[in-house]
Design a protein around this motif. Structure first.
Motif, PDB file in Angstrom:
ATOM      1  N   CYS A 102      14.721  42.949  58.710  1.00  0.00           N
ATOM      2  CA  CYS A 102      14.822  42.441  57.332  1.00  0.00           C
ATOM      3  C   CYS A 102      16.065  41.580  57.145  1.00  0.00           C
ATOM      4  CB  CYS A 102      14.852  43.599  56.340  1.00  0.00           C
ATOM      5  SG  CYS A 102      14.763  43.078  54.603  1.00  0.00           S
ATOM      6  N   ASP A 109      17.905  41.444  54.732  1.00  0.00           N
ATOM      7  CA  ASP A 109      18.902  42.176  53.922  1.00  0.00           C
ATOM      8  C   ASP A 109      20.311  42.044  54.528  1.00  0.00           C
ATOM      9  OD1 ASP A 109      20.506  44.168  52.655  1.00  0.00           O
ATOM     10  OD2 ASP A 109      18.767  45.457  52.351  1.00  0.00           O
ATOM     11  N   ASP A 123      11.641  42.741  55.088  1.00  0.00           N
ATOM     12  CA  ASP A 123      11.328  43.971  55.821  1.00  0.00           C
ATOM     13  C   ASP A 123      10.967  43.780  57.292  1.00  0.00           C
ATOM     14  OD1 ASP A 123      11.625  46.645  55.916  1.00  0.00           O
ATOM     15  OD2 ASP A 123       9.690  47.160  55.039  1.00  0.00           O
ATOM     16  N   HIS A 144      12.977  48.421  57.959  1.00  0.00           N
ATOM     17  CA  HIS A 144      14.146  49.291  57.789  1.00  0.00           C
ATOM     18  C   HIS A 144      13.971  50.154  56.541  1.00  0.00           C
ATOM     19  CE1 HIS A 144      16.807  46.735  54.861  1.00  0.00           C
ATOM     20  NE2 HIS A 144      15.546  46.438  54.687  1.00  0.00           N
ATOM     21  N   CYS A 182      14.454  49.687  51.922  1.00  0.00           N
ATOM     22  CA  CYS A 182      14.275  48.255  51.796  1.00  0.00           C
ATOM     23  C   CYS A 182      13.752  47.906  50.394  1.00  0.00           C
ATOM     24  CB  CYS A 182      13.284  47.783  52.846  1.00  0.00           C
ATOM     25  SG  CYS A 182      12.807  46.050  52.710  1.00  0.00           S
ATOM     26  N   GLY A 183      14.454  47.017  49.710  1.00  0.00           N
ATOM     27  CA  GLY A 183      14.062  46.635  48.366  1.00  0.00           C
ATOM     28  C   GLY A 183      12.665  46.034  48.313  1.00  0.00           C
TER      29      GLY A 183
END
Ligand SMILES: [Zn+2]
Length: 242
Positions: free
Chosen positions: A43, A45, A69, A99, A123-124
């Motif tokens: 991801c 992120d 993701d 994740h 993960c958002g």
């Protein structure tokens, strides 16, 4: 570690997992880390950049395949690009997977980030898609230009709606579903790509992020090596966990 292993029994620190891999490359394959082209499909992120294991920089790369993701959104073109950048006598190493956050108190789907007073989702994207799935807000086949990656994650979950929603911990199950989608796609991309080196090595995992001071963990689900001269493929998972 105990808290992490409540959810992921085989988890180890990402640092240990990288060390095992480097030992394997040097001792078994007789290659230098600089002969290995690393590509990751994780991801985008920022926590994954903050917690990126330092020794992974001993390899060439990383080529970044992942979008939200960890799905390999760079596709066939991305896979072909780094395949053509690898040293002739070397190897391609692809680390991939979704994740999930687990706080040091054991809260799943969240982490504490630097300078913040509250935890945030991790993960958002997976959590956002799961929320939409729970509220019947995902429309089959709906992929927009402005949110293409997120919509793709939504479609992956929609295909396994009952499985995800009936699970004891839906986010854990959603993460498994996304792992399977990534694993399938990576294998499909590998099959359709030509490599000019000795080996292709695949490590598929769930990457577990924890609070800042705890770093990250890896729950490895696939560790395969393909010898390109013979096309022979074998799993190294037993050796990895030994
Ligand atoms: Zn994420």
């Amino acid at each position: 570690m105990e808290i992490i292993r409540n959810y992921y029994q085989n988890a180890m620190t990402t640092i240990d997992s990288v060390n095992i891999f480097i030992d394997y490359v040097e001792e078994v394959l007789d290659l230098e880390p600089r002969q290995v082209m690393l590509a990751d499909s994780i991801c985008s992120d920022d926590v994954n950049s903050i917690q990126y294991p330092a020794r992974a920089h001993e390899f060439l790369g990383p080529f970044k395949m992942g979008g939200l993701d960890g799905f390999p959104f760079t596709g066939l073109t991305g896979m072909g690009a780094f395949a053509s950048h690898v040293p002739d006598d070397g190897a391609v190493f692809i680390y991939y997977g979704p994740h999930i956050g687990i706080t040091k108190d054991g809260i799943i789907g969240e982490i504490h980030r630097i300078g913040q007073s509250k935890n945030t989702g991790c993960c958002g994207a997976a959590k956002g898609a799961l929320n939409k799935l729970m509220n019947n807000q995902i429309e089959e086949g709906n992929i927009t230009e402005i949110d293409y990656q997120m919509n793709s994650i939504e479609q992956i979950l929609l295909k396994q709606k009952d499985r995800v929603l009936n699970a004891k911990i839906p986010l854990l199950e959603a993460t498994e579903v996304i792992y399977e989608a990534i694993d399938n796609r990576i294998n499909e991309l590998v099959e359709k790509t030509n490599y000019n080196c000795k080996y292709v090595i695949l490590m598929g995992a769930v990457l577990i992020n924890s609070d800042t001071e705890m770093g990250s963990f890896t729950h490895t689900k696939r560790f395969d090596i393909i010898d390109l001269a013979t096309q022979e493929r074998k799993s190294l998972l037993d050796e990895y966990y030994a």
